[in-house]
Design a protein around this motif. Sequence first.
Motif, PDB file in Angstrom:
ATOM      1  N   GLY A 230       0.763  -1.425  -0.514  1.00 28.77           N
ATOM      2  CA  GLY A 230       0.150  -0.042   0.037  1.00 28.77           C
ATOM      3  C   GLY A 230       0.871   1.192   0.326  1.00 28.77           C
ATOM      4  N   CYS A 231       1.923   1.326  -0.652  1.00 25.48           N
ATOM      5  CA  CYS A 231       3.068   2.377  -0.870  1.00 25.48           C
ATOM      6  C   CYS A 231       2.191   4.024  -1.851  1.00 25.48           C
ATOM      7  CB  CYS A 231       4.257   1.972  -2.132  1.00 25.48           C
ATOM      8  SG  CYS A 231       3.587   1.236  -3.448  1.00 25.48           S
ATOM      9  N   GLY A 232       1.288   3.881  -1.985  1.00 23.27           N
ATOM     10  CA  GLY A 232       0.699   5.154  -2.364  1.00 23.27           C
ATOM     11  C   GLY A 232       1.320   5.720  -3.180  1.00 23.27           C
ATOM     12  N   GLU A 233       2.080   7.180  -2.943  1.00 22.90           N
ATOM     13  CA  GLU A 233       3.014   8.252  -3.997  1.00 22.90           C
ATOM     14  C   GLU A 233       4.253   7.841  -3.348  1.00 22.90           C
ATOM     15  OE1 GLU A 233      -0.809  10.720  -3.973  1.00 22.90           O
ATOM     16  OE2 GLU A 233       0.891  12.151  -3.771  1.00 22.90           O
TER      17      GLU A 233
ATOM     18  N   HIS B 123       1.207  -3.384  -9.323  1.00 26.82           N
ATOM     19  CA  HIS B 123      -0.180  -3.087  -8.876  1.00 26.82           C
ATOM     20  C   HIS B 123      -0.596  -4.834  -9.001  1.00 26.82           C
ATOM     21  CE1 HIS B 123      -4.691  -2.562 -11.081  1.00 26.82           C
ATOM     22  NE2 HIS B 123      -4.319  -1.832  -9.820  1.00 26.82           N
ATOM     23  N   GLY B 124      -1.624  -4.320  -8.154  1.00 29.02           N
ATOM     24  CA  GLY B 124      -1.905  -6.063  -6.690  1.00 29.02           C
ATOM     25  C   GLY B 124      -2.788  -5.446  -5.917  1.00 29.02           C
ATOM     26  N   SER B 125      -3.761  -5.759  -5.476  1.00 30.42           N
ATOM     27  CA  SER B 125      -4.618  -6.234  -3.920  1.00 30.42           C
ATOM     28  C   SER B 125      -3.943  -7.132  -2.712  1.00 30.42           C
ATOM     29  CB  SER B 125      -5.557  -5.945  -3.833  1.00 30.42           C
ATOM     30  OG  SER B 125      -6.230  -6.359  -3.085  1.00 30.42           O
ATOM     31  N   LEU B 126      -3.964  -5.854  -2.091  1.00 29.93           N
ATOM     32  CA  LEU B 126      -3.468  -7.090  -0.543  1.00 29.93           C
ATOM     33  C   LEU B 126      -3.949  -8.358   0.166  1.00 29.93           C
ATOM     34  CD1 LEU B 126      -1.213  -3.728   1.089  1.00 29.93           C
ATOM     35  CD2 LEU B 126      -1.057  -5.849   0.334  1.00 29.93           C
ATOM     36  N   THR B 127      -5.401  -8.231  -0.451  1.00 29.28           N
ATOM     37  CA  THR B 127      -6.237  -9.364  -0.183  1.00 29.28           C
ATOM     38  C   THR B 127      -6.005 -10.736  -0.825  1.00 29.28           C
ATOM     39  OG1 THR B 127      -8.321  -8.066  -1.348  1.00 29.28           O
ATOM     40  CG2 THR B 127      -7.904  -7.070   1.141  1.00 29.28           C
TER      41      THR B 127
ATOM     42  N   GLU C 221      -6.549   0.248   8.238  1.00 24.37           N
ATOM     43  CA  GLU C 221      -7.628   1.116   8.108  1.00 24.37           C
ATOM     44  C   GLU C 221      -8.413   1.046   6.056  1.00 24.37           C
ATOM     45  OE1 GLU C 221      -4.450   4.236   8.063  1.00 24.37           O
ATOM     46  OE2 GLU C 221      -4.801   2.030   8.523  1.00 24.37           O
ATOM     47  N   HIS C 222      -7.574   0.770   5.575  1.00 28.72           N
ATOM     48  CA  HIS C 222      -8.856   1.000   4.339  1.00 28.72           C
ATOM     49  C   HIS C 222      -9.353   0.068   3.767  1.00 28.72           C
ATOM     50  CE1 HIS C 222      -7.075   5.655   3.145  1.00 28.72           C
ATOM     51  NE2 HIS C 222      -5.955   5.320   4.417  1.00 28.72           N
ATOM     52  N   LEU C 223      -9.175  -1.007   4.330  1.00 23.36           N
ATOM     53  CA  LEU C 223      -9.589  -2.063   4.085  1.00 23.36           C
ATOM     54  C   LEU C 223     -10.954  -2.638   5.093  1.00 23.36           C
ATOM     55  CD1 LEU C 223      -6.839  -4.962   4.419  1.00 23.36           C
ATOM     56  CD2 LEU C 223      -7.212  -3.211   2.574  1.00 23.36           C
ATOM     57  N   ASP C 224     -12.016  -2.857   3.804  1.00 22.70           N
ATOM     58  CA  ASP C 224     -12.839  -3.464   4.855  1.00 22.70           C
ATOM     59  C   ASP C 224     -13.090  -4.784   5.390  1.00 22.70           C
ATOM     60  OD1 ASP C 224     -14.921  -2.617   1.703  1.00 22.70           O
ATOM     61  OD2 ASP C 224     -15.269  -1.563   3.522  1.00 22.70           O
TER      62      ASP C 224
HETATM   63  N1  SAH Z   1       1.268   3.520   2.612  1.00 23.62           N
HETATM   64  C1  SAH Z   1       1.486   5.421   2.402  1.00 23.62           C
HETATM   65  C2  SAH Z   1      -0.213   5.478   1.521  1.00 23.62           C
HETATM   66  C3  SAH Z   1      -1.200   5.420   2.538  1.00 23.62           C
HETATM   67  S1  SAH Z   1      -2.641   5.052   1.820  1.00 23.62           S
HETATM   68  C4  SAH Z   1       1.805   7.079   2.761  1.00 23.62           C
HETATM   69  O1  SAH Z   1       1.980   6.124   4.198  1.00 23.62           O
HETATM   70  O2  SAH Z   1       1.808   7.540   2.491  1.00 23.62           O
HETATM   71  C5  SAH Z   1      -3.279   3.982   1.969  1.00 23.62           C
HETATM   72  C6  SAH Z   1      -3.185   3.186   0.491  1.00 23.62           C
HETATM   73  O3  SAH Z   1      -2.721   2.205   0.553  1.00 23.62           O
HETATM   74  C7  SAH Z   1      -3.533   4.506  -0.793  1.00 23.62           C
HETATM   75  O4  SAH Z   1      -2.617   4.313  -1.710  1.00 23.62           O
HETATM   76  C8  SAH Z   1      -4.490   2.296  -1.361  1.00 23.62           C
HETATM   77  O5  SAH Z   1      -4.390   2.813  -2.518  1.00 23.62           O
HETATM   78  C9  SAH Z   1      -3.843   1.189  -0.296  1.00 23.62           C
HETATM   79  N2  SAH Z   1      -4.596   0.131  -0.278  1.00 23.62           N
HETATM   80  C10 SAH Z   1      -5.783   0.457   0.119  1.00 23.62           C
HETATM   81  N3  SAH Z   1      -6.484  -0.972  -0.003  1.00 23.62           N
HETATM   82  C11 SAH Z   1      -5.914  -1.887  -0.889  1.00 23.62           C
HETATM   83  C12 SAH Z   1      -5.060  -3.093  -0.983  1.00 23.62           C
HETATM   84  N4  SAH Z   1      -6.366  -3.779  -1.324  1.00 23.62           N
HETATM   85  N5  SAH Z   1      -4.185  -3.412  -1.633  1.00 23.62           N
HETATM   86  C13 SAH Z   1      -2.941  -2.407  -2.086  1.00 23.62           C
HETATM   87  N6  SAH Z   1      -3.574  -1.373  -1.624  1.00 23.62           N
HETATM   88  C14 SAH Z   1      -4.564  -0.662  -0.854  1.00 23.62           C
END
Ligand code: SAH
Length: 465
Positions: A291-294, A344-348, A367-370
């Motif tokens: 979830g590296c974001g930017e 590009h991928g999902s952590l779930t 905290e972004h995951l359901d």
């Molecule tokens: N780690 C970064 C970003 C945090 S924001 C920092 O500290 O700046 C949360 C990030 O998690 C977002 O970029 C979002 O796209 C990613 N994210 C949310 N759900 C995800 C998932 N299922 N798989 C991979 N990334 C996910």
Amino acid sequence: MLLTITTTREPADDLGFLLHKHPARFQSYDLAFGRARVFYPEVGPDRCSACLMVDVDPVGLVRGKGGGEGLLGQYVNDRPYAASSLMSVAMAEVFRTAMRGRCDARPGLAETPMPLSARIDVLPVRGGEPFLRSVFEPLGYAIEATRHPLDPTFPDWGESRYFSVEISAETTLARLLTQLYVLIPVFDDAKHYFVGEAEMEKLLARGVGWLDSHPQRDEIARRYLRHRPSLYREALARLAPETPAIAEDVEEPSARVEEAVESSMSLNDQRLGSVLGVLRGAGASRVLDLGCGEGRLLRLLLKEPQFREIVGVDVSVRALEAASDRLHLDRLPENQAARIKLLHGSLTYRDRRLEGFDAAACVEVVEHLDPPRLAAFERAVFEFARPATVVLTTPNREYNVTWENVGPDRLRHSDHRFEWTRAEFLAWAEAVASRFGYSARFLAVGPEDPTLGPPTQMGVFARGR
Ligand code: SAH
């Protein structure tokens, strides 16, 4: 200078046996530079405190009784009351047996972790509270620090470098004393009592079992050895034989580190700094940013040669594009570009590309995951990717009340699906650790509120321990 050690482990007056100092007596010791006294301000079955008071005799120092030229300049100012290397010297003299972890009168007690706290009334700290925390927290201490104003009658003059500090933990007395012995002069960062081969040997001997993996290891060694590059290099090499090339700029004092620590850091910077510290301390070389974001963390990782392979993963293509821009991936020299990859991928979902790494950071992502997807995330990370170390940060919901624009009932970000209290995070992390064969420890990030805790909570999971 005053150091107070307190325990609440019953019978608390066993502290007298551990320190080898009788609670009913007022004891006094002659030192080269003054006198040390030990006394017990409180002695009871459920709480007992011992004080070590060190009186520095400035006249004795001036006369060179303290061991040589040059001491005057070092000690004439704040020396008499501020804890410094002289305090460490006194501790080594007065608490020698306790520091070695020996207690013949109560066998087994010296090795027993117990609730202990240590208070230092005046501790000069170069680097301020962030540095204090970055040193004590990774060692598992809760810390309370109050900064003294330069002059209480003139608050406008601002803050001094002096703190009242209290640290507490469930630990052994020998560990507590040894760590204070090493760290007090490190905070002070003034000229050390004596720096030479012998000091390095002492540092190595006293640092066994905690300094080698400390995120601030390099800075502690650098300060302890007073920026003497040759000693510092050798010490580091012996603390961590696998550490690759040590930066060449060791001569340059810790100003850069200092600046970075002292300039009122944003919470985000503190968070990334703590994560980086743990990854460094874990000796990781192949790391994941889940979830590296930017790419803020990726950028920091790229700057450090220790991290030879860096992989950022995110579910958002837009975030990955922003990361690619931020890192100038299209313009990196080939050898640098070869170190980093964005996926590009999902952590779930299980992802074989994420297997076989030393460590993973997961910063402000869970905290972004359901909530129903959490179990899938746990398996993907801890069962399948299964790095040796996982560092995970998430907001501490309790802290939200301190922010006017968030408040107790709201979350910090509209995309957050939940935010955990400390107890909730702890319970989740412990359960995950035990289910997948990891151990978990917890660190605080950001200014800790005495009742609400820190703004960010961090869990460090170590595989198979
Ligand atoms: N780690 C970064 C970003 C945090 S924001 C920092 O500290 O700046 C949360 C990030 O998690 C977002 O970029 C979002 O796209 C990613 N994210 C949310 N759900 C995800 C998932 N299922 N798989 C991979 N990334 C996910």
